[in-house]
Write an enzyme that holds these catalytic residues in place. Structure first.
Site, PDB file in Angstrom:
ATOM      1  N   LYS A   1      21.501  45.928  35.203  1.00 60.65           N
ATOM      2  CA  LYS A   1      20.290  45.706  36.004  1.00 60.65           C
ATOM      3  C   LYS A   1      19.053  46.104  35.206  1.00 60.65           C
ATOM      4  O   LYS A   1      19.033  47.160  34.560  1.00 60.65           O
ATOM      5  CB  LYS A   1      20.372  46.519  37.293  1.00 60.65           C
ATOM      6  CG  LYS A   1      19.253  46.235  38.290  1.00 60.65           C
ATOM      7  CD  LYS A   1      19.457  47.028  39.575  1.00 60.65           C
ATOM      8  CE  LYS A   1      18.400  46.719  40.624  1.00 60.65           C
ATOM      9  NZ  LYS A   1      18.640  47.484  41.870  1.00 60.65           N
TER      10      LYS A   1
ATOM     11  N   SER B   1      18.846  44.734  46.112  1.00 61.97           N
ATOM     12  CA  SER B   1      18.034  44.253  45.007  1.00 61.97           C
ATOM     13  C   SER B   1      18.820  43.917  43.737  1.00 61.97           C
ATOM     14  O   SER B   1      18.304  43.230  42.865  1.00 61.97           O
ATOM     15  CB  SER B   1      16.978  45.300  44.660  1.00 61.97           C
ATOM     16  OG  SER B   1      17.575  46.487  44.163  1.00 61.97           O
TER      17      SER B   1
ATOM     18  N   SER C   1      21.202  48.588  47.809  1.00 60.79           N
ATOM     19  CA  SER C   1      20.949  47.567  46.787  1.00 60.79           C
ATOM     20  C   SER C   1      22.123  47.250  45.870  1.00 60.79           C
ATOM     21  O   SER C   1      22.042  46.299  45.091  1.00 60.79           O
ATOM     22  CB  SER C   1      19.741  47.963  45.930  1.00 60.79           C
ATOM     23  OG  SER C   1      18.546  47.605  46.576  1.00 60.79           O
TER      24      SER C   1
END
Lengths: 103, 495
Positions: free
Chosen positions: B81, B156, B180
């Site tokens: 990420k 996310s 997330s």
């Protein structure tokens, strides 16, 4: 909870956000709704309940007092949008005329 | 074999490399080719680091040939990420304000991944500063769900999840502040683990809400996820919130089953709000656990209903403070202004997207003079009440279960105009976040529109091992097939 446009502009100033008029008007009802929803925390949180900041209850954490190599100065400065003589360069902050040219 | 390496699990790839049946370079090349072939559709990556990945893979092969040590997951590719700092490699947080930022140091997680010789393929897309539940808040582009390219992958950590679900990588690392990792894993049919807060270093994890942020594994199986957690967990003196002792071994008892475990079904989570398809799969999963010999009990978390309200004060408040560092002075975007204050306000106005601005505004308001006690302090008290609820539930149960997300993946654009409706995606995820507990999602079947449904398991602090053990038993019973399928799914899993 209903915020005025002036309330929104005041908070934007605190947050250093140069919001457009359209953004202020879009945010006004959204922030009002979100804060109205969030206010329900007041229904159950009474003064005798201590607040939680860290779930594991850690307090101050100390490392061993031994010197380690810090990030080299040049590397720390390498990401700066503007720098001069090893320092970050910004428009003038203090002085008789803070609206003037880059100082 | 090269074209079907992308269909293999992380442990299969580890073993193939360890036994010399394929090289780490071949594994990396196969996955990079799959990324090249599919990422126009999926949009999982912001930056693909081909050269660095291949160089690392070749170094693993060289060390193996020279009989030098290699890491525990040597040669296994991973999608990272883009909120975790990578030295010299662009780290954007999905934001214009960091669009060209190249950190001068690696995050603790990145160091641990390198120690394990996990090969990082690139930086995965996410909602800007990890604020969002759909990956639509990325400043660059939305990521698509491999199961239906017109639906969101969740957020996310949508990019890391889409990469793993789309067979671009067997492993991903995401971050979870209020769901997330778990919510996108649920929406894409994957295993997603939020470890105990403090179990994985936050050093170099670009902060959103510091008292909640936690990095964790994403995988197509519980076993792969557990091995990745074992690789990245552990104390880090550079993170003052890192728990200064190792996480209990998450691998040793992984296959011990659930017979004799007491599993609590959270009544408040089952009351209302979830779709019929999600409910059917969650109830079926509870029955499966009972069939495996677990004792099922109903438990109550009386204050869980206040979790979302508390979360949407605490997280924006901490975000407004953390994001004050983006001021155009030390790094990131600068937009010129006549004064320093004007420069800062213009920089932040141009650099942040609408959701980030919304949360900065909520947080700044909640922390401003006269409101702190009514909002942030009250929310932190609710946090205590929720943690007490969990503690009471764990007096009678080993783990707790419920849904991960109230619905299956929704179409792109469906919720973008209604922030509160988007926030409601996190309703089942935030209670464990507020209490700092380990929590995870695993896929348990398909719901509406043939989209995956996630099942959430929560455990006491530092009992990530027990949570993974229960998940492993349920996974074996469910036999979920992680291959995306359906009329609008990303095709195949091989190159």
């Amino acid at each position: 909870m209903s915020l005025s446009s002036e309330d929104v502009r005041h908070v934007a100033r605190l947050a250093r956000l140069d919001l457009s008029d359209e953004e202020v008007e879009a945010l006004r009802p959204q922030l009002s709704d979100i804060l109205a929803y969030a206010e329900q925390v007041g229904e159950v949180a009474t003064a005798d309940v201590p607040p939680t900041a860290h779930p594991y209850g850690l307090r101050n954490v100390y490392r061993e007092d031994v010197p380690v190599d810090p990030l080299p100065h040049e590397e720390a400065m390498s990401t700066a949008p503007a720098a001069e003589d090893g320092r970050f360069r910004v428009p003038r902050i203090v002085g008789p005329d803070v609206t003037g040219e880059d100082g | 074999m090269a074209d079907e390496l992308t269909t293999r699990s992380a442990l299969q790839l580890r073993d193939l490399v360890a036994h010399g049946e394929v090289s780490a370079e071949e594994v990396a090349r196969a996955h990079l080719e799959r990324v090249a072939a599919t990422d126009d559709q999926l949009k999982a990556f912001v930056t693909v680091t081909d050269d660095a990945a291949l160089a690392h893979a070749r170094d693993i092969d060289r060390r193996r040939a020279a009989e030098e040590p290699v890491g525990a997951l040597a040669g296994v590719p991973l999608a990272l990420k883009d909120v975790l700092c990578t030295k010299g490699v662009r780290t954007t947080c999905g934001s214009r304000i960091l669009q060209t930022y190249r950190p001068p140091y690696d995050a603790g997680v990145v160091e641990r991944l390198r120690d394990a010789d996990v090969v990082v393929l690139g930086k995965a897309n996410c909602d800007e500063f990890a604020m969002g539940s759909s990956c639509e808040n990325s400043a660059f582009f939305p990521t698509r769900n491999p199961w239906d390219l017109d639906r969101v992958p969740g957020g996310s950590s949508g990019g890391s999840v889409a990469a793993v679900a789309g067979f671009q990588a067997p492993l991903g690392v995401g971050t979870d502040t209020g769901g997330s990792i778990r919510q996108p894993a649920a929406l894409c049919g994957l295993v997603g683990v939020k470890p105990t807060y403090g179990a994985v270093s936050r050093y170099g994890l670009i902060a959103f809400a510091s008292s909640l942020d936690q990095a964790g594994p994403i995988a197509r199986s519980v076993t792969d996820a557990a091995h990745l957690l074992a690789a990245i967990a552990g104390p880090d003196p550079r993170d003052s919130t890192s728990i200064p002792k190792p996480l209990p071994d998450v691998l040793a008892g992984l296959d011990d089953g659930v017979s004799g475990l007491r599993i609590g079904v959270v009544a408040e989570f089952m009351a209302e709000g979830m779709s019929d398809g999600v409910r059917a799969m969650v109830e079926a999963s509870v029955e499966r656990l009972a069939g495996l010999g677990a004792e099922i009990v109903e438990v109550s978390l009386p204050h869980a209903g206040y979790g979302l309200a508390a979360y949407y004060l605490i997280a924006p408040s901490e975000a407004s403070s953390n994001l004050s560092r983006y001021d155009g002075v030390r790094y990131g975007l600068r937009v010129d202004g006549a004064t320093t204050e004007a420069m800062m306000a213009a920089t932040r106005e141009a650099g942040f997207g609408s959701e980030v601005k919304r949360r900065i505004m909520i947080g700044t308001y909640a922390l401003s003079a006269g409101y702190y006690d009514a909002y942030y302090a009250q929310a932190q008290r609710v946090r205590t009440l929720i943690a007490r609820d969990f503690a009471a539930a764990f007096e009678t149960c080993d783990v707790l279960v419920g849904p991960t997300s109230p619905t299956v993946a929704f179409p792109l654009g469906e919720l973008t105009a209604d922030p509160l409706a988007m926030y409601a995606n996190d309703v089942y995820a935030v209670p464990a976040s507020l209490a700092g507990l380990p929590a995870m999602s695993l896929p348990v079947g398909l719901g509406e529109a043939g989209m995956p449904v996630g099942f959430q398991i929560m455990a006491p602090l530092l009992r990530d091992d027990l949570m993974l053990r229960a998940a492993r038993a349920l996974e074996a019973e469910v036999g979920f097939d992680a291959m995306p399928r359906g009329p609008n799914a990303l095709a195949g899993a091989a190159i």
